[in-house]
Design a protein around this motif. Structure first.
Motif, PDB file in Angstrom:
ATOM      1  N   ARG A   1       0.816  -1.217   0.000  1.00 62.42           N
ATOM      2  CA  ARG A   1       0.000   0.000   0.000  1.00 62.42           C
ATOM      3  C   ARG A   1       0.848   1.266   0.000  1.00 62.42           C
ATOM      4  O   ARG A   1       0.307   2.371  -0.071  1.00 62.42           O
ATOM      5  CB  ARG A   1      -0.906   0.009   1.222  1.00 62.42           C
TER       6      ARG A   1
ATOM      7  N   ASP B   1      -1.450  -9.368  -3.335  1.00 58.98           N
ATOM      8  CA  ASP B   1      -2.837  -8.889  -3.242  1.00 58.98           C
ATOM      9  C   ASP B   1      -2.886  -7.372  -3.384  1.00 58.98           C
ATOM     10  O   ASP B   1      -3.702  -6.699  -2.747  1.00 58.98           O
ATOM     11  CB  ASP B   1      -3.481  -9.341  -1.934  1.00 58.98           C
TER      12      ASP B   1
ATOM     13  N   GLU C   1      -3.745  -3.738  -4.534  1.00 59.33           N
ATOM     14  CA  GLU C   1      -5.085  -3.214  -4.848  1.00 59.33           C
ATOM     15  C   GLU C   1      -5.155  -2.781  -6.309  1.00 59.33           C
ATOM     16  O   GLU C   1      -4.488  -1.821  -6.717  1.00 59.33           O
ATOM     17  CB  GLU C   1      -5.405  -2.029  -3.936  1.00 59.33           C
TER      18      GLU C   1
ATOM     19  N   ASP D   1      -7.614  -1.431  -7.959  1.00 58.10           N
ATOM     20  CA  ASP D   1      -8.340  -0.187  -8.214  1.00 58.10           C
ATOM     21  C   ASP D   1      -7.869   0.969  -7.336  1.00 58.10           C
ATOM     22  O   ASP D   1      -8.612   1.925  -7.104  1.00 58.10           O
ATOM     23  CB  ASP D   1      -9.843  -0.401  -8.004  1.00 58.10           C
ATOM     24  N   HIS D   2      -6.636   0.908  -6.854  1.00 50.70           N
ATOM     25  CA  HIS D   2      -6.097   2.022  -6.062  1.00 50.70           C
ATOM     26  C   HIS D   2      -6.144   3.304  -6.890  1.00 50.70           C
ATOM     27  O   HIS D   2      -5.785   3.319  -8.071  1.00 50.70           O
ATOM     28  CB  HIS D   2      -4.656   1.732  -5.641  1.00 50.70           C
TER      29      HIS D   2
ATOM     30  N   THR E   1      -6.584   5.412 -11.637  1.00 46.42           N
ATOM     31  CA  THR E   1      -6.257   4.027 -11.303  1.00 46.42           C
ATOM     32  C   THR E   1      -5.203   3.520 -12.284  1.00 46.42           C
ATOM     33  O   THR E   1      -4.857   4.208 -13.250  1.00 46.42           O
ATOM     34  CB  THR E   1      -7.501   3.137 -11.430  1.00 46.42           C
TER      35      THR E   1
END
Length: 210
Positions: free
Chosen positions: A109, A139, A141, A143-144, A151
């Motif tokens: 992240r 994993d 993201e 659609d960050h 995106t």
């Protein structure tokens, strides 16, 4: 006869941590090991706050990165530009480096200076192998949304060239669950961007007709 005064020449600064940074940037694994054995701090930074691991990632020196990760180097340490070893893999597209840094449990992240995760610059640049690997093996993201309101899917369309690589990236993102209806900050969808740019193959993927 006058007295001659000679200014003493200072010896070069060759502290272990400077040797570590230099060796990492050159991809010299033996030099990295020697510097660590001499007491170099694996988290040492240069004037731009780059660690040895970041320098290795920038140069795609995979063996050096393996050595540094084994020594406890942080894949999330960011420099003045907010680049980190992990984030840089999305720029270089190096799958080998990505897999090496996964051993250090990076924060998926973590955001770059644009507020994006590593998947976004990889998609922008059309790094097909990287996008495929990072989607399958982590994993992250899909659609960050970064600080620009984009995106990975939007960046692949807006900043891509519409060619084969970006078509494959779009297909991979969609297969991984990317939302084709997720619009930018002005309400423009990936499909609309593709149509505006004349990217018919990508538009077809986004419509689900390809």
């Amino acid at each position: 006869m006058g007295t001659l005064f000679h200014r003493r020449r200072e010896p070069p600064v060759n502290t272990p941590h400077l040797l570590l940074l230099d060796a990492a940037g050159r991809g010299d694994d033996a030099g990295v090991r020697a510097a660590l054995a001499a007491g170099a701090d694996v988290g040492a930074r240069d004037g731009e706050l780059r660690t040895a691991l970041l320098l290795a990632a920038l140069g795609d020196h995979v063996q050096v990165a393996r050595t540094l990760i084994a020594a406890g180097a942080d894949p999330d340490a960011q420099d003045r530009r907010h680049d980190s070893p992990w984030l840089v893999t999305g720029v270089t597209g190096s799958v080998a480096m990505m897999r090496t840094l996964l051993r250090g449990a990076p924060d998926l992240r973590l955001r770059n200076r644009f507020g994006g995760v590593s998947l976004i610059p990889a998609s922008e640049r059309g790094h097909v192998a990287y996008v495929r690997a990072v989607l399958r093996e982590t994993d992250i993201e899909v659609d960050h949304v970064n600080d620009l309101g984009w995106t990975a899917l939007l960046e692949a369309v807006i900043l891509g060239d519409g060619g084969q690589d970006h078509q494959e990236v779009v297909a991979l993102l969609l297969a991984a669950g990317a939302d084709p209806q997720l619009a930018d900050s002005e309400g423009v969808t990936p499909l609309r961007h593709a149509e505006r740019r004349g990217f018919e193959e990508i538009a077809g993927l986004l419509r689900g007709t390809r």
